[in-house]
Scaffold this active site. Structure first.
Site, PDB file in Angstrom:
ATOM      1  N   ASP A   1       1.531   0.977  -2.915  1.00 16.87           N
ATOM      2  CA  ASP A   1       0.731   2.187  -2.719  1.00 16.87           C
ATOM      3  C   ASP A   1      -0.224   2.445  -3.875  1.00 16.87           C
ATOM      4  OD1 ASP A   1       3.102   2.691  -4.251  1.00 16.87           O
ATOM      5  OD2 ASP A   1       2.698   4.836  -4.081  1.00 16.87           O
TER       6      ASP A   1
ATOM      7  N   HIS B   1       3.854  -2.393  -6.989  1.00 22.99           N
ATOM      8  CA  HIS B   1       4.015  -1.436  -5.888  1.00 22.99           C
ATOM      9  C   HIS B   1       2.795  -1.483  -4.974  1.00 22.99           C
ATOM     10  CE1 HIS B   1       1.405   1.720  -7.733  1.00 22.99           C
ATOM     11  NE2 HIS B   1       2.000   1.433  -8.871  1.00 22.99           N
TER      12      HIS B   1
ATOM     13  N   GLU C   1       5.642   4.245  -4.815  1.00 24.46           N
ATOM     14  CA  GLU C   1       5.944   4.413  -6.239  1.00 24.46           C
ATOM     15  C   GLU C   1       5.291   5.664  -6.801  1.00 24.46           C
ATOM     16  OE1 GLU C   1       5.243   3.852 -10.623  1.00 24.46           O
ATOM     17  OE2 GLU C   1       3.791   4.123  -9.005  1.00 24.46           O
TER      18      GLU C   1
END
Length: 487
Positions: free
Chosen positions: A78, A76, A145
Protein backbone atom coordinates in the site's frame (compact mmCIF):
# COMPACT_ATOMS: atom_id res chain seq x y z
CA UNK A 1 5.74 7.98 -17.74
CA UNK A 2 7.91 6.38 -20.42
CA UNK A 3 10.94 8.31 -19.09
CA UNK A 4 10.85 6.20 -15.93
CA UNK A 5 11.54 2.97 -17.80
CA UNK A 6 14.77 4.40 -19.21
CA UNK A 7 16.23 4.99 -15.74
CA UNK A 8 18.82 2.76 -14.07
CA UNK A 9 18.18 0.04 -13.06
CA UNK A 10 15.59 -0.57 -15.76
CA UNK A 11 13.98 -3.73 -14.28
CA UNK A 12 13.22 -1.87 -11.05
CA UNK A 13 11.84 1.25 -12.75
CA UNK A 14 9.76 -0.83 -15.15
CA UNK A 15 8.06 -2.36 -12.14
CA UNK A 16 7.62 1.01 -10.48
CA UNK A 17 5.85 2.34 -13.56
CA UNK A 18 3.43 -0.60 -13.40
CA UNK A 19 2.85 0.02 -9.69
CA UNK A 20 2.09 3.70 -10.30
CA UNK A 21 -0.46 2.73 -12.95
CA UNK A 22 -2.50 0.51 -10.59
CA UNK A 23 -4.23 2.31 -7.68
CA UNK A 24 -3.13 0.89 -4.32
CA UNK A 25 -3.87 3.19 -1.36
CA UNK A 26 -4.08 1.54 2.04
CA UNK A 27 -7.00 -0.91 2.28
CA UNK A 28 -7.40 -0.88 -1.52
CA UNK A 29 -4.43 -2.98 -2.61
CA UNK A 30 -6.41 -5.85 -4.16
CA UNK A 31 -5.95 -4.87 -7.82
CA UNK A 32 -2.19 -4.53 -7.47
CA UNK A 33 -1.97 -7.74 -5.43
CA UNK A 34 -3.87 -9.63 -8.15
CA UNK A 35 -1.61 -8.18 -10.85
CA UNK A 36 1.50 -9.32 -8.98
CA UNK A 37 0.08 -12.80 -8.34
CA UNK A 38 -0.82 -13.29 -11.99
CA UNK A 39 2.64 -12.17 -13.08
CA UNK A 40 4.40 -14.43 -10.56
CA UNK A 41 2.39 -17.49 -11.60
CA UNK A 42 3.17 -16.76 -15.26
CA UNK A 43 6.88 -16.80 -14.28
CA UNK A 44 6.45 -20.22 -12.69
CA UNK A 45 6.99 -18.88 -9.17
CA UNK A 46 5.22 -20.29 -6.14
CA UNK A 47 2.71 -17.79 -4.70
CA UNK A 48 0.79 -17.94 -1.43
CA UNK A 49 -1.75 -15.41 -0.16
CA UNK A 50 -2.16 -15.72 3.60
CA UNK A 51 -5.29 -15.22 5.69
CA UNK A 52 -5.07 -11.41 5.80
CA UNK A 53 -3.92 -10.86 2.21
CA UNK A 54 -0.13 -10.79 2.45
CA UNK A 55 1.72 -12.30 -0.51
CA UNK A 56 4.60 -14.74 -0.15
CA UNK A 57 6.42 -15.50 -3.43
CA UNK A 58 9.26 -18.01 -3.63
CA UNK A 59 12.10 -18.34 -6.12
CA UNK A 60 14.74 -21.11 -6.15
CA UNK A 61 18.43 -20.30 -5.80
CA UNK A 62 20.60 -19.68 -8.81
CA UNK A 63 23.05 -22.44 -9.72
CA UNK A 64 25.72 -23.02 -7.09
CA UNK A 65 23.95 -21.08 -4.32
CA UNK A 66 21.37 -23.66 -3.31
CA UNK A 67 22.94 -24.13 0.13
CA UNK A 68 22.79 -20.44 1.11
CA UNK A 69 20.57 -19.31 3.94
CA UNK A 70 17.07 -18.41 2.77
CA UNK A 71 16.47 -14.66 2.53
CA UNK A 72 13.12 -12.89 2.51
CA UNK A 73 12.89 -9.50 0.79
CA UNK A 74 10.07 -7.54 2.40
CA UNK A 75 8.01 -4.52 1.34
CA UNK A 76 4.45 -3.30 1.81
CA UNK A 77 1.98 -3.06 -1.07
CA UNK A 78 0.00 0.00 0.00
CA UNK A 79 0.81 3.70 -0.32
CA UNK A 80 -0.26 6.82 1.57
CA UNK A 81 -2.97 8.79 -0.31
CA UNK A 82 -2.29 12.53 0.07
CA UNK A 83 -2.94 15.28 -2.47
CA UNK A 84 -2.88 19.04 -2.76
CA UNK A 85 -6.21 20.77 -2.23
CA UNK A 86 -6.40 21.91 -5.86
CA UNK A 87 -5.54 18.48 -7.30
CA UNK A 88 -8.41 16.43 -8.73
CA UNK A 89 -7.44 12.83 -8.02
CA UNK A 90 -9.19 9.68 -6.83
CA UNK A 91 -6.60 7.36 -5.30
CA UNK A 92 -8.91 4.35 -5.68
CA UNK A 93 -9.29 4.76 -9.44
CA UNK A 94 -6.62 7.11 -10.82
CA UNK A 95 -2.98 6.27 -11.57
CA UNK A 96 -0.13 8.19 -9.99
CA UNK A 97 1.30 10.74 -12.44
CA UNK A 98 5.01 10.19 -11.90
CA UNK A 99 7.62 12.23 -13.75
CA UNK A 100 11.37 12.84 -13.83
CA UNK A 101 12.68 16.16 -12.53
CA UNK A 102 16.47 16.23 -12.72
CA UNK A 103 17.78 13.53 -10.38
CA UNK A 104 14.38 13.02 -8.73
CA UNK A 105 11.14 11.25 -9.52
CA UNK A 106 8.07 13.12 -8.29
CA UNK A 107 4.28 12.99 -8.70
CA UNK A 108 1.96 15.71 -9.94
CA UNK A 109 0.08 17.01 -6.92
CA UNK A 110 -0.07 13.72 -4.98
CA UNK A 111 2.08 11.37 -2.98
CA UNK A 112 4.33 9.32 -5.24
CA UNK A 113 4.21 5.95 -3.50
CA UNK A 114 7.98 5.48 -3.60
CA UNK A 115 7.33 4.62 0.05
CA UNK A 116 7.39 1.56 -0.29
CA UNK A 117 6.91 1.19 -4.05
CA UNK A 118 10.63 1.37 -4.81
CA UNK A 119 11.39 -1.40 -2.32
CA UNK A 120 8.55 -3.51 -3.70
CA UNK A 121 9.82 -2.90 -7.24
CA UNK A 122 13.32 -4.05 -6.28
CA UNK A 123 12.00 -7.30 -4.82
CA UNK A 124 9.86 -8.01 -7.88
CA UNK A 125 12.75 -7.15 -10.21
CA UNK A 126 14.95 -9.71 -8.41
CA UNK A 127 12.18 -12.30 -8.76
CA UNK A 128 11.98 -11.64 -12.50
CA UNK A 129 15.72 -11.67 -13.13
CA UNK A 130 17.61 -14.39 -14.98
CA UNK A 131 21.15 -13.28 -14.17
CA UNK A 132 21.18 -12.05 -10.55
CA UNK A 133 23.04 -14.41 -8.21
CA UNK A 134 21.17 -15.32 -5.05
CA UNK A 135 20.32 -18.16 -2.73
CA UNK A 136 16.78 -19.38 -2.08
CA UNK A 137 14.47 -16.35 -1.99
CA UNK A 138 11.16 -15.44 -0.47
CA UNK A 139 9.42 -12.14 -1.11
CA UNK A 140 6.93 -10.95 1.50
CA UNK A 141 4.55 -8.16 0.44
CA UNK A 142 2.36 -7.01 3.31
CA UNK A 143 -0.92 -5.12 3.14
CA UNK A 144 -2.17 -1.99 4.90
CA UNK A 145 1.14 -1.02 6.49
CA UNK A 146 0.43 2.70 6.36
CA UNK A 147 -3.04 2.60 7.92
CA UNK A 148 -2.61 0.05 10.69
CA UNK A 149 0.05 -2.58 9.86
CA UNK A 150 -2.74 -5.10 9.31
CA UNK A 151 -0.52 -7.37 7.25
CA UNK A 152 2.32 -7.41 9.75
CA UNK A 153 -0.08 -8.00 12.65
CA UNK A 154 -1.69 -10.87 10.73
CA UNK A 155 1.46 -12.66 9.60
CA UNK A 156 1.58 -16.08 11.25
CA UNK A 157 4.39 -18.48 11.99
CA UNK A 158 4.92 -21.19 9.39
CA UNK A 159 4.57 -19.11 6.23
CA UNK A 160 8.22 -18.09 5.96
CA UNK A 161 11.24 -20.39 5.92
CA UNK A 162 13.86 -17.65 5.76
CA UNK A 163 16.53 -17.04 8.39
CA UNK A 164 17.26 -13.50 7.17
CA UNK A 165 14.87 -10.65 6.40
CA UNK A 166 15.83 -7.56 4.39
CA UNK A 167 13.24 -4.84 4.87
CA UNK A 168 13.25 -2.33 1.98
CA UNK A 169 11.26 0.46 3.67
CA UNK A 170 14.09 2.77 4.77
CA UNK A 171 14.42 6.20 3.20
CA UNK A 172 18.05 7.33 3.29
CA UNK A 173 20.85 5.94 1.17
CA UNK A 174 24.00 5.35 3.16
CA UNK A 175 22.12 4.39 6.30
CA UNK A 176 21.46 0.87 7.57
CA UNK A 177 18.62 0.49 10.02
CA UNK A 178 18.69 -2.07 12.80
CA UNK A 179 15.85 -0.77 14.99
CA UNK A 180 12.70 1.35 14.89
CA UNK A 181 10.06 2.96 17.05
CA UNK A 182 6.89 1.30 18.21
CA UNK A 183 3.59 3.11 18.30
CA UNK A 184 -0.04 3.28 19.31
CA UNK A 185 -3.13 5.09 18.03
CA UNK A 186 -5.07 7.34 20.39
CA UNK A 187 -8.60 8.47 19.52
CA UNK A 188 -10.04 11.18 21.75
CA UNK A 189 -13.79 11.78 21.61
CA UNK A 190 -14.84 15.22 22.85
CA UNK A 191 -18.60 15.20 23.64
CA UNK A 192 -20.42 17.84 21.66
CA UNK A 193 -23.68 19.64 22.32
CA UNK A 194 -25.28 22.21 20.07
CA UNK A 195 -27.37 25.34 20.25
CA UNK A 196 -28.94 27.87 17.92
CA UNK A 197 -26.62 30.77 17.06
CA UNK A 198 -26.98 33.55 19.60
CA UNK A 199 -25.97 36.94 18.24
CA UNK A 200 -23.98 35.83 15.21
CA UNK A 201 -25.07 37.03 11.81
CA UNK A 202 -21.94 36.51 9.72
CA UNK A 203 -20.78 33.02 8.66
CA UNK A 204 -17.38 32.00 7.31
CA UNK A 205 -15.09 29.13 6.50
CA UNK A 206 -11.53 29.65 7.77
CA UNK A 207 -8.96 27.39 6.11
CA UNK A 208 -5.31 26.92 6.96
CA UNK A 209 -3.12 25.61 4.13
CA UNK A 210 0.35 25.97 2.62
CA UNK A 211 2.17 23.84 5.19
CA UNK A 212 4.64 21.14 4.11
CA UNK A 213 3.30 18.25 6.20
CA UNK A 214 5.23 15.03 5.83
CA UNK A 215 5.81 11.69 7.55
CA UNK A 216 5.03 11.86 11.26
CA UNK A 217 8.04 9.68 12.02
CA UNK A 218 10.66 10.64 9.47
CA UNK A 219 9.92 14.40 9.43
CA UNK A 220 8.61 15.03 12.95
CA UNK A 221 11.95 16.49 14.15
CA UNK A 222 12.02 19.17 11.43
CA UNK A 223 9.75 21.53 13.35
CA UNK A 224 7.12 21.84 10.64
CA UNK A 225 3.74 23.33 11.43
CA UNK A 226 0.82 21.09 12.35
CA UNK A 227 -2.31 22.67 10.85
CA UNK A 228 -4.57 21.23 13.56
CA UNK A 229 -2.46 22.66 16.35
CA UNK A 230 -1.94 26.03 14.68
CA UNK A 231 -5.62 26.53 13.98
CA UNK A 232 -6.45 25.57 17.59
CA UNK A 233 -3.89 28.15 18.70
CA UNK A 234 -5.62 30.82 16.63
CA UNK A 235 -8.98 29.93 18.14
CA UNK A 236 -7.57 29.92 21.68
CA UNK A 237 -6.20 33.41 21.13
CA UNK A 238 -9.19 35.02 19.41
CA UNK A 239 -12.42 33.06 19.99
CA UNK A 240 -13.49 34.95 23.12
CA UNK A 241 -12.29 38.34 21.89
CA UNK A 242 -14.23 38.05 18.62
CA UNK A 243 -17.23 36.11 20.00
CA UNK A 244 -16.61 33.25 17.59
CA UNK A 245 -19.13 30.42 17.50
CA UNK A 246 -17.81 27.22 15.94
CA UNK A 247 -19.85 25.09 13.57
CA UNK A 248 -17.17 22.48 12.83
CA UNK A 249 -13.46 21.72 13.06
CA UNK A 250 -11.74 19.40 10.58
CA UNK A 251 -8.11 18.83 9.72
CA UNK A 252 -5.59 16.30 8.46
CA UNK A 253 -6.43 13.04 6.76
CA UNK A 254 -4.04 10.41 8.16
CA UNK A 255 -2.79 9.76 11.66
CA UNK A 256 0.76 9.20 10.38
CA UNK A 257 0.98 12.34 8.24
CA UNK A 258 1.68 15.78 9.71
CA UNK A 259 -1.51 17.76 8.88
CA UNK A 260 -0.97 20.28 6.10
CA UNK A 261 -4.49 21.72 6.11
CA UNK A 262 -7.29 22.37 8.61
CA UNK A 263 -10.63 24.15 8.51
CA UNK A 264 -13.19 25.62 10.85
CA UNK A 265 -16.62 26.89 9.98
CA UNK A 266 -17.72 29.66 12.29
CA UNK A 267 -20.14 32.48 12.97
CA UNK A 268 -19.57 35.86 14.62
CA UNK A 269 -21.24 39.26 14.99
CA UNK A 270 -21.03 41.30 11.82
CA UNK A 271 -19.33 44.16 13.66
CA UNK A 272 -16.39 41.82 14.45
CA UNK A 273 -15.68 40.75 10.86
CA UNK A 274 -13.04 43.41 10.24
CA UNK A 275 -11.35 42.52 13.52
CA UNK A 276 -11.33 38.85 12.43
CA UNK A 277 -9.63 39.77 9.17
CA UNK A 278 -7.01 41.77 11.06
CA UNK A 279 -6.49 38.88 13.48
CA UNK A 280 -5.95 36.50 10.54
CA UNK A 281 -3.39 38.84 8.99
CA UNK A 282 -1.56 39.28 12.30
CA UNK A 283 -1.55 35.57 13.16
CA UNK A 284 -0.39 34.58 9.68
CA UNK A 285 2.54 37.00 9.90
CA UNK A 286 3.43 35.70 13.36
CA UNK A 287 3.46 32.03 12.35
CA UNK A 288 5.37 32.72 9.15
CA UNK A 289 8.02 34.49 11.21
CA UNK A 290 8.18 31.66 13.75
CA UNK A 291 8.41 29.00 11.06
CA UNK A 292 10.52 31.05 8.64
CA UNK A 293 13.00 28.22 8.18
CA UNK A 294 10.97 25.07 8.79
CA UNK A 295 7.61 25.95 7.20
CA UNK A 296 7.32 29.55 5.95
CA UNK A 297 4.28 29.48 3.67
CA UNK A 298 1.28 28.99 5.99
CA UNK A 299 -1.85 30.63 4.58
CA UNK A 300 -5.15 31.50 6.26
CA UNK A 301 -8.09 31.98 3.91
CA UNK A 302 -11.52 33.31 4.85
CA UNK A 303 -14.58 32.64 2.71
CA UNK A 304 -18.25 33.45 3.30
CA UNK A 305 -20.66 30.50 3.68
CA UNK A 306 -24.41 30.08 4.11
CA UNK A 307 -25.64 30.59 7.65
CA UNK A 308 -25.77 27.28 9.55
CA UNK A 309 -28.64 26.40 11.85
CA UNK A 310 -26.58 25.33 14.85
CA UNK A 311 -23.27 26.01 16.55
CA UNK A 312 -21.35 24.36 19.38
CA UNK A 313 -22.54 25.45 22.78
CA UNK A 314 -20.07 27.63 24.67
CA UNK A 315 -18.87 25.04 27.17
CA UNK A 316 -18.32 22.32 24.55
CA UNK A 317 -16.53 24.77 22.25
CA UNK A 318 -14.21 26.00 25.00
CA UNK A 319 -13.43 22.44 26.06
CA UNK A 320 -12.48 21.47 22.51
CA UNK A 321 -10.27 24.50 21.97
CA UNK A 322 -8.56 24.16 25.36
CA UNK A 323 -7.92 20.46 24.86
CA UNK A 324 -6.41 20.94 21.40
CA UNK A 325 -4.30 23.89 22.48
CA UNK A 326 -3.00 22.13 25.59
CA UNK A 327 -2.21 18.84 23.92
CA UNK A 328 1.48 18.10 23.33
CA UNK A 329 2.53 17.60 19.72
CA UNK A 330 5.70 16.89 17.77
CA UNK A 331 8.96 15.80 19.38
CA UNK A 332 8.49 14.94 23.04
CA UNK A 333 12.04 13.73 23.66
CA UNK A 334 15.20 13.08 21.68
CA UNK A 335 17.10 9.86 22.22
CA UNK A 336 20.03 9.81 24.62
CA UNK A 337 21.36 6.58 23.10
CA UNK A 338 21.16 7.38 19.37
CA UNK A 339 22.34 10.88 18.55
CA UNK A 340 20.02 12.92 16.35
CA UNK A 341 17.12 10.44 16.52
CA UNK A 342 13.74 11.25 18.02
CA UNK A 343 12.92 8.99 20.95
CA UNK A 344 9.25 9.87 21.54
CA UNK A 345 6.75 11.91 19.53
CA UNK A 346 3.07 12.65 19.10
CA UNK A 347 1.18 13.66 15.97
CA UNK A 348 -2.29 15.25 16.30
CA UNK A 349 -3.18 13.79 12.94
CA UNK A 350 -6.90 13.95 12.12
CA UNK A 351 -9.81 15.98 13.50
CA UNK A 352 -13.41 15.47 12.40
CA UNK A 353 -16.72 16.86 13.65
CA UNK A 354 -19.53 14.35 14.12
CA UNK A 355 -23.10 14.75 15.37
CA UNK A 356 -22.32 13.98 18.99
CA UNK A 357 -18.58 14.52 19.26
CA UNK A 358 -15.40 15.89 17.78
CA UNK A 359 -12.96 13.05 17.08
CA UNK A 360 -9.20 13.59 17.42
CA UNK A 361 -6.94 10.85 16.04
CA UNK A 362 -3.31 10.83 17.16
CA UNK A 363 -0.28 8.61 16.60
CA UNK A 364 2.23 8.17 19.42
CA UNK A 365 5.67 6.80 18.54
CA UNK A 366 8.57 5.87 20.82
CA UNK A 367 11.76 3.85 20.76
CA UNK A 368 11.03 2.79 24.34
CA UNK A 369 7.84 1.46 25.90
CA UNK A 370 8.05 3.86 28.83
CA UNK A 371 8.11 6.84 26.47
CA UNK A 372 5.00 5.62 24.71
CA UNK A 373 3.29 5.03 28.04
CA UNK A 374 4.19 8.53 29.25
CA UNK A 375 2.54 10.21 26.25
CA UNK A 376 -0.55 8.01 26.44
CA UNK A 377 -0.71 9.05 30.08
CA UNK A 378 -0.55 12.73 29.13
CA UNK A 379 -3.39 12.36 26.65
CA UNK A 380 -5.43 10.30 29.09
CA UNK A 381 -5.00 12.94 31.80
CA UNK A 382 -6.02 15.74 29.43
CA UNK A 383 -9.03 13.72 28.32
CA UNK A 384 -10.03 13.11 31.92
CA UNK A 385 -9.77 16.80 32.77
CA UNK A 386 -11.82 17.68 29.68
CA UNK A 387 -14.58 15.13 30.19
CA UNK A 388 -13.53 13.46 26.94
CA UNK A 389 -12.99 9.74 26.37
CA UNK A 390 -9.86 8.17 24.93
CA UNK A 391 -9.40 4.86 23.13
CA UNK A 392 -5.93 3.36 22.62
CA UNK A 393 -5.61 0.80 19.84
CA UNK A 394 -3.31 -0.74 17.26
CA UNK A 395 -0.25 -0.79 19.51
CA UNK A 396 2.78 -2.28 17.78
CA UNK A 397 6.20 -3.01 19.26
CA UNK A 398 9.44 -1.36 18.38
CA UNK A 399 12.27 -3.29 16.77
CA UNK A 400 15.00 -3.63 19.38
CA UNK A 401 18.47 -2.98 17.92
CA UNK A 402 20.86 -5.94 17.71
CA UNK A 403 24.40 -4.66 17.30
CA UNK A 404 25.66 -8.23 16.81
CA UNK A 405 23.36 -8.92 13.84
CA UNK A 406 25.23 -10.97 11.18
CA UNK A 407 23.18 -9.59 8.29
CA UNK A 408 23.76 -6.03 9.46
CA UNK A 409 27.50 -6.76 9.40
CA UNK A 410 27.21 -8.18 5.87
CA UNK A 411 25.36 -5.08 4.64
CA UNK A 412 27.78 -2.72 6.39
CA UNK A 413 30.89 -4.45 5.01
CA UNK A 414 29.41 -4.79 1.54
CA UNK A 415 28.57 -1.09 1.46
CA UNK A 416 32.13 -0.24 2.51
CA UNK A 417 33.58 -2.50 -0.18
CA UNK A 418 31.45 -0.92 -2.93
CA UNK A 419 31.57 2.75 -1.94
CA UNK A 420 34.82 2.85 0.09
CA UNK A 421 33.17 4.49 3.07
CA UNK A 422 31.29 3.34 6.13
CA UNK A 423 27.50 3.59 6.17
CA UNK A 424 25.70 4.93 9.20
CA UNK A 425 24.11 2.19 11.31
CA UNK A 426 20.91 3.77 12.58
CA UNK A 427 17.67 3.45 14.47
CA UNK A 428 14.67 5.08 12.78
CA UNK A 429 11.80 6.86 14.53
CA UNK A 430 9.32 5.69 11.89
CA UNK A 431 7.51 2.41 12.47
CA UNK A 432 8.88 -0.45 10.40
CA UNK A 433 7.17 -3.82 10.39
CA UNK A 434 10.23 -5.67 11.70
CA UNK A 435 9.17 -5.44 15.34
CA UNK A 436 5.93 -7.25 14.53
CA UNK A 437 7.73 -9.87 12.43
CA UNK A 438 9.86 -10.71 15.46
CA UNK A 439 6.81 -12.11 17.25
CA UNK A 440 6.08 -15.07 14.91
CA UNK A 441 9.75 -15.28 13.81
CA UNK A 442 11.79 -14.38 16.93
CA UNK A 443 15.10 -15.76 15.64
CA UNK A 444 15.01 -14.12 12.20
CA UNK A 445 17.98 -11.81 11.57
CA UNK A 446 16.74 -8.47 10.16
CA UNK A 447 18.05 -5.31 8.56
CA UNK A 448 16.46 -2.42 6.66
CA UNK A 449 17.87 -0.47 3.70
CA UNK A 450 16.52 1.76 0.97
CA UNK A 451 17.18 4.74 -1.34
CA UNK A 452 16.79 8.41 -0.44
CA UNK A 453 13.13 9.44 -0.29
CA UNK A 454 12.23 12.98 0.69
CA UNK A 455 8.94 14.16 2.25
CA UNK A 456 7.04 10.85 2.24
CA UNK A 457 3.35 11.00 3.20
CA UNK A 458 3.01 14.37 1.45
CA UNK A 459 2.49 15.58 -2.14
CA UNK A 460 6.11 16.78 -2.07
CA UNK A 461 7.32 13.16 -1.89
CA UNK A 462 10.25 12.42 -4.20
CA UNK A 463 12.82 9.68 -4.64
CA UNK A 464 16.40 10.29 -5.71
CA UNK A 465 17.29 8.42 -8.92
CA UNK A 466 21.02 8.06 -8.25
CA UNK A 467 20.41 6.53 -4.82
CA UNK A 468 17.94 4.03 -6.27
CA UNK A 469 20.81 2.74 -8.38
CA UNK A 470 23.10 2.64 -5.35
CA UNK A 471 20.47 0.81 -3.27
CA UNK A 472 20.00 -1.71 -6.11
CA UNK A 473 23.73 -2.40 -6.38
CA UNK A 474 24.00 -2.85 -2.62
CA UNK A 475 21.02 -5.20 -2.51
CA UNK A 476 22.38 -7.44 -5.28
CA UNK A 477 25.85 -7.53 -3.73
CA UNK A 478 24.39 -8.47 -0.34
CA UNK A 479 22.32 -11.28 -1.88
CA UNK A 480 25.47 -12.66 -3.46
CA UNK A 481 27.26 -12.67 -0.07
CA UNK A 482 24.64 -14.50 1.97
CA UNK A 483 26.46 -17.34 3.74
CA UNK A 484 25.71 -21.04 3.61
CA UNK A 485 23.32 -22.64 6.05
CA UNK A 486 24.88 -23.88 9.21
CA UNK A 487 25.36 -27.63 9.38
Amino acid sequence: MTALTQLYPQPLWQWFEQICAIPHPSKHEHALSQHIQQWAKAQGLAVVEDKVGNLIIRKPATAGMENCKIVVLQAHIDMVPQKNADKVHNFETDPIEAYVDGDWVKARGTTLGSDNGIGMSSALAVLGSKDIKHGPLEVLLTIDEEAGMTGAFGLEAGYLDAEILINTDSEQEGEIYMGCAGGVDAQISVPMSWQAPEQSNASFSLTMSGLKGGHSGVNIHLGRGNANKLLARFLFKYSDELALELVSFSGGSLRNAIPREANVQLMLPAENVEALKQAIESFQALVREELAVADPAMLLTLAAIDAPTKVMDEEAQNTLIDLLHASPNGVIRMSDEVEGVTETSLNIGVISTEDESVEILCLIRSLIDSGREEVTGMLTALSNLSGASIDLSGAYPGWKPDTSSPVMAIVRDTYNDIYKKDPSVMVIHAGLECGLFKEPYPHMDMVSIGPTIRYPHSPDEMVNITTVGQYWELLLAVLERIPAKEA
